[in-house]
Design an enzyme around this catalytic site. Structure first.
Site, short mmCIF file in Angstrom:
data_model
loop_
_atom_site.label_atom_id
_atom_site.label_comp_id
_atom_site.label_asym_id
_atom_site.label_seq_id
_atom_site.Cartn_x
_atom_site.Cartn_y
_atom_site.Cartn_z
N TYR A 128 -57.70 -0.75 -4.43
CA TYR A 128 -58.36 0.25 -3.92
C TYR A 128 -57.59 1.39 -3.28
CZ TYR A 128 -62.59 2.58 -1.87
OH TYR A 128 -63.49 3.43 -1.37
N SER B 214 -61.05 8.50 0.37
CA SER B 214 -61.55 7.31 1.26
C SER B 214 -60.83 7.10 2.47
CB SER B 214 -61.50 5.99 0.58
OG SER B 214 -61.82 4.92 1.60
#
Length: 304
Positions: free
Chosen positions: A162, A149
């Site tokens: 995350y 990401s």
């Protein structure tokens, strides 16, 4: 550039996680368009079955196999991997795409919540790759794709779980690239920016986070998920074909990457200032919508 020859999709067996929505769904459809047989994994069985039926109808010559599994369940994942290995002793392409998100400060989350994110975003790709590694190693020119990401490049507040999972996936992927190169297996790490998927809307909120604040956060994040998932999938597959080791998708990934490199200790404050000025000028939305994909949005719903 890699010395490996271009990846050939026609006739390949491709395993894709998170294939019932977002980038995973688009990757599955485009892999079939390019001539690959598919092994699709997702948590949402009904939707996965629908997608498999649509792909089969469009490409009756392609084999499409589905497995409904929660990637956070290590035992269930191992059982599925054993079945895949038995049916497919050779695997050409493994795409670890599925992911989940958790909003909230570290002090607001439980260790169980953090572990849930790590289990799906990091340990599941590691475990599935480990289980299928013999099938990749015996396949000439095989390839591994791991969707990290933009938050595997930068670490903003409120994303401790995350970011931890995506930084871990990035580090593991880069080490795997070096280990697998002598075996003729390529590795691409994908860092998506704001891809138009449901990850923000379906993200969990830390137990200590007020639900109204969580909903405002989801709505705010969703505004930035504008890069089309089908375009992201196209860019990812082109990166696989060319054996690119690292792919950033959209300006929302490229700009933070540049800022992090230029200001490694202060990029969060610099990025906030730049972002506010871009938004005021109206440039930010144009840059995201009109950019050429680069990373691969991991901001995709957990579909396994």
């Amino acid at each position: 550039m890699s010395r490996l020859p271009a990846f050939v999709f026609a006739g390949a067996t491709s395993v894709v996680t998170g294939a019932a929505s977002g980038m995973g769904e688009q990757l599955a459809r485009q892999l079939a368009d390019r001539g690959s047989d598919l092994v699709l994994l997702d948590r949402t069985g009904d939707r996965l079955t629908e997608i498999a039926a649509e792909i089969t109808a469009a490409h009756p010559e392609r084999a499409v196999e589905t497995h409904t599994v929660d990637l956070g369940d290590a035992d269930a994942l191992r059982e599925v991997a054993v079945r895949i290995r038995a049916a497919h002793p050779q695997v050409d392409l493994l795409v670890n795409n599925a992911g989940v998100a958790l909003g909230g400060l570290f002090e607001q989350m439980t260790l169980e919540e953090l572990d849930w994110v790590m289990a799906i975003n990091f340990r599941a790709p590691v475990a599935l790759t480990h289980h299928l590694l013999p099938a990749l190693l015996v396949t000439p020119g095989a390839h591994l794709v791991n969707t990290s990401s933009v938050f595997g490049l930068i670490a903003p507040p409120g994303q401790t779980a995350y970011c931890s999972s995506k930084f871990a996936l990035r580090g593991w992927s880069e080490s795997m690239r070096s280990e697998l190169a002598p075996h003729g297996v390529g590795v691409t790490t994908v860092h998506p920016g704001g891809i138009a998927t449901a990850i923000a809307r379906t993200s969990r909120a830390a137990g200590g986070l007020d639900e109204q604040d969580a909903e405002r956060g989801r709505a705010f994040a969703d505004r930035f998920l504008t890069y089309p998932a089908d375009r992201a999938a196209t860019v990812i597959l082109e990166a696989v074909r060319r054996r690119r080791p690292r792919l950033l998708i959209a300006a929302s990934a490229r700009i933070p990457d540049v800022l992090q490199r230029a200001f490694p200790a202060h990029y969060t404050s610099v990025f906030g200032l730049v972002q506010s000025r871009l938004v005021k000028s109206g440039f930010s939305s144009r840059a995201v919508k009109g950019s050429t994909p680069h990373e691969g949005s991991e901001l995709s719903r957990h579909r396994t």
